[in-house]
Enzyme design. Structure first.
Site, PDB file in Angstrom:
ATOM      1  N   LYS A  22       0.835  -1.210   0.000  1.00 61.34           N
ATOM      2  CA  LYS A  22       0.000   0.000   0.000  1.00 61.34           C
ATOM      3  C   LYS A  22       0.869   1.259   0.000  1.00 61.34           C
ATOM      4  O   LYS A  22       0.655   2.163  -0.806  1.00 61.34           O
ATOM      5  CB  LYS A  22      -0.894   0.025   1.250  1.00 61.34           C
ATOM      6  CG  LYS A  22      -1.548   1.371   1.490  1.00 61.34           C
ATOM      7  CD  LYS A  22      -2.366   1.399   2.756  1.00 61.34           C
ATOM      8  CE  LYS A  22      -1.610   1.822   3.985  1.00 61.34           C
ATOM      9  NZ  LYS A  22      -1.448   3.264   4.199  1.00 61.34           N
ATOM     10  N   ASN A  23       1.855   1.287   0.894  1.00 64.99           N
ATOM     11  CA  ASN A  23       2.641   2.515   1.025  1.00 64.99           C
ATOM     12  C   ASN A  23       3.568   2.743  -0.165  1.00 64.99           C
ATOM     13  O   ASN A  23       4.064   3.850  -0.351  1.00 64.99           O
ATOM     14  CB  ASN A  23       3.440   2.499   2.334  1.00 64.99           C
ATOM     15  CG  ASN A  23       2.547   2.746   3.535  1.00 64.99           C
ATOM     16  OD1 ASN A  23       1.355   3.002   3.389  1.00 64.99           O
ATOM     17  ND2 ASN A  23       3.114   2.646   4.725  1.00 64.99           N
ATOM     18  N   CYS A 115      -4.586   8.379   9.567  1.00 65.12           N
ATOM     19  CA  CYS A 115      -4.759   7.713  10.856  1.00 65.12           C
ATOM     20  C   CYS A 115      -4.534   8.686  12.020  1.00 65.12           C
ATOM     21  O   CYS A 115      -3.738   9.619  11.917  1.00 65.12           O
ATOM     22  CB  CYS A 115      -3.723   6.603  10.989  1.00 65.12           C
ATOM     23  SG  CYS A 115      -4.192   5.078  10.203  1.00 65.12           S
ATOM     24  N   ARG A 120       0.545  14.990  12.794  1.00 65.31           N
ATOM     25  CA  ARG A 120       1.349  14.589  11.635  1.00 65.31           C
ATOM     26  C   ARG A 120       1.612  15.814  10.776  1.00 65.31           C
ATOM     27  O   ARG A 120       0.913  16.064   9.805  1.00 65.31           O
ATOM     28  CB  ARG A 120       0.645  13.468  10.883  1.00 65.31           C
ATOM     29  CG  ARG A 120       0.556  12.227  11.743  1.00 65.31           C
ATOM     30  CD  ARG A 120      -0.035  11.073  11.032  1.00 65.31           C
ATOM     31  NE  ARG A 120       0.872  10.467  10.069  1.00 65.31           N
ATOM     32  CZ  ARG A 120       0.593   9.362   9.410  1.00 65.31           C
ATOM     33  NH1 ARG A 120      -0.542   8.758   9.601  1.00 65.31           N
ATOM     34  NH2 ARG A 120       1.454   8.864   8.545  1.00 65.31           N
ATOM     35  N   ASP A 306       5.007   0.816  11.947  1.00 68.70           N
ATOM     36  CA  ASP A 306       3.777   0.185  11.456  1.00 68.70           C
ATOM     37  C   ASP A 306       3.612  -1.266  11.919  1.00 68.70           C
ATOM     38  O   ASP A 306       2.606  -1.901  11.604  1.00 68.70           O
ATOM     39  CB  ASP A 306       3.724   0.248   9.918  1.00 68.70           C
ATOM     40  CG  ASP A 306       3.363   1.641   9.423  1.00 68.70           C
ATOM     41  OD1 ASP A 306       3.025   2.505  10.246  1.00 68.70           O
ATOM     42  OD2 ASP A 306       3.416   1.866   8.191  1.00 68.70           O
ATOM     43  N   ARG A 398      -8.428  -0.169   4.884  1.00 69.58           N
ATOM     44  CA  ARG A 398      -7.580   0.814   4.202  1.00 69.58           C
ATOM     45  C   ARG A 398      -6.254   0.196   3.797  1.00 69.58           C
ATOM     46  O   ARG A 398      -5.647   0.618   2.814  1.00 69.58           O
ATOM     47  CB  ARG A 398      -7.284   2.005   5.127  1.00 69.58           C
ATOM     48  CG  ARG A 398      -8.471   2.906   5.376  1.00 69.58           C
ATOM     49  CD  ARG A 398      -8.040   4.145   6.131  1.00 69.58           C
ATOM     50  NE  ARG A 398      -6.699   4.503   5.714  1.00 69.58           N
ATOM     51  CZ  ARG A 398      -5.720   4.892   6.525  1.00 69.58           C
ATOM     52  NH1 ARG A 398      -5.924   5.007   7.810  1.00 69.58           N
ATOM     53  NH2 ARG A 398      -4.533   5.187   6.061  1.00 69.58           N
TER      54      ARG A 398
END
Ligand code: UD1
Length: 420
Positions: A22-23, A115, A120, A306, A398
């Protein structure tokens, strides 16, 4: 909102195939804005974040098709003004700023969400984009960026908690079409940044130092279309490894790149988990001599933030005391209170969580607060006696492709309860 209903106490057994990262894919999708040609991206996970990014690209004017894990994107005619609500919903969307600015010399992008794992900021993104010569204004929740010409320069991107992943991606993308040479110092070295750099080079960019803290980008006049296969998701692989470590059993993880998550594998081995590399994949099996280990999250190649929640769930069931220290995001301990509902004994002292593991967990209704916290609750639920209901699993959707199906195939008793 969907939830998961889990009956705990089953050991995981069998094979699981890891999806695309995903990232890695989110910034790669943003990078397709750098060319008017068609880009084809393979091994794309079907996740709500990916669908969001498809919608964002469409709202900018790109043609996007997503079929059987292959994305075809053609950003022939695009505008620099994205849909406010769409962009606000997803942190990863900030990385459209660099490509839009590079291609159109202007971008009008809303400040991103994502999130709830602490404040952030995006100051480093903005610092890097400014250093390339763009004028930036933040107004009414939007970033307005303009530039007559982007110009290469030396940019230091280290922050309070080290390098920034998406910040490096953003500045690297913007610099591909800048005049002259850009050097990013204290660049993020995460495999997802490396994958993006390879994607950009396959579009005709000139990037060297890939995977190192010093990335050099020599600007080119234009980029062209390309084809690319996304790297496997190291966080998903690490999650399954933590899951079987916690539940017991033996699973084969197919398609993962062990070199992308050595820090996690090293900790699992230290904790008494056996890991064998075979032709069929990585075989993960906890031994009968598990022990508590201390973990500190760090930028790559350190232990990934993560996976902090997932290893904590594992530590909850291992006898002994484990100190888990979070160095990347403050307040990324939202899962602690929920793990406590299942009977875990965890206290927070500053940036550390102290886990007194080994007491049996028992099922309860819990609430997912963010993507990786959700994964931790699923792991804990699978080890708990009785049934656990994990609410708000849209967070999980997600970032994990068909997680409940993959777990069910490994023998877990888990089902999705729709729309409660
Ligand atoms: C990415 C990942 C996320 C992962 C994180 C760290 C995506 C879509 N998300 O997020 O899953 O948890 O990397 O590995 O790829 N910071 C600043 N100023 C900035 C930017 C960041 O101070 O402008 C700080 C952050 O608050 C944090 C640290 O730098 O303390 C690292 O954040 P960063 O690497 O930027 O995370 P993301 O790229 O947003």
């Amino acid at each position: 909102m969907d939830s998961f209903l889990i009956q705990g106490g089953t050991r995981l057994q069998g094979e699981v195939t890891i999806s695309g990262s995903k990232n890695a894919v989110l910034p790669i999708m943003a990078a397709t804005l750098l060319t008017a040609d068609t880009c084809v991206i393979r091994r794309v996970p079907d996740l709500s974040d990916v669908r969001f990014m498809c919608d964002i690209l469409k709202s900018l004017g790109a043609e996007v098709q997503f079929e059987d894990g292959t994305l075809t994107i053609r950003a022939a005619l695009i505008r620099g003004h994205g849909d406010y609500e769409l962009i606000r919903k997803m942190r990863g969307s900030i990385c459209i700023l660099g490509p839009l600015l590079a291609r159109l010399r202007k971008a009008h992008v809303s400040l991103p969400g994502g999130c709830v794992i602490g404040t952030r900021p995006i100051d480093l993104h903005l610092k890097g984009i400014r250093a390339l010569g763009a004028k930036l204004q933040i107004q009414n929740g939007y970033i307005r960026a303009t530039a007559r010409q982007l110009e290469g320069t030396m940019i230091f991107l280290g922050g309070r908690a080290g390098p920034t992943v998406l910040g490096t991606a953003n500045v690297m993308m913007a610099a591909t079409l800048a005049e002259g040479v850009t050097v990013i110092e204290s660049a993020a070295c995460e495999p997802e940044v490396t994958d993006l750099a390879h994607f950009l080079n396959s579009m005709g960019a000139r990037i060297t130092g890939i995977g190192s803290p010093t990335i050099t980008i020599t600007g080119v006049k234009e980029l062209h279309g390309t084809q690319h296969e996304v790297i496997p998701d190291r966080i998903e692989a690490a999650t399954f490894a933590c899951a079987v470590a916690a539940t017991g059993g033996e699973i084969t993880i197919r398609g993962a790149r062990p070199d992308h998550f050595h820090a996690v594998l090293d900790k699992l081995i230290e904790a008494g988990v056996k890991i064998d590399q075979r032709k069929s994949g990585m075989v993960v099996k906890p031994t009968s001599r598990l022990k508590a280990v201390d973990v500190t999250t760090l930028p790559y190649a350190g232990f990934p933030t993560d996976v902090q929640a997932q290893i904590m769930a594992f530590m909850c069931v291992v006898p002994g005391i484990s100190v888990i220290t979070e160095r990347i995001f403050e307040s990324r301990f939202m899962h602690v209170a929920e793990l406590a509902r299942l009977g875990a004994d965890i206290s927070i002292e500053g940036p550390s969580a102290i886990v007194k593991g080994g007491a049996p967990l028992s099922g309860a209704p819990v609430m997912a607060s963010d993507l990786r916290a959700s994964a931790a609750l699923v792991i804990a639920g699978m080890t708990a006696r009785g049934s656990t209901k994990v609410n708000r699993i849209y967070h999980l959707d997600r970032g994990y492709e068909r997680m409940e199906e993959k777990l069910r195939r490994l023998g877990a008793q888990i089902e999705r309860v729709e729309g409660e």
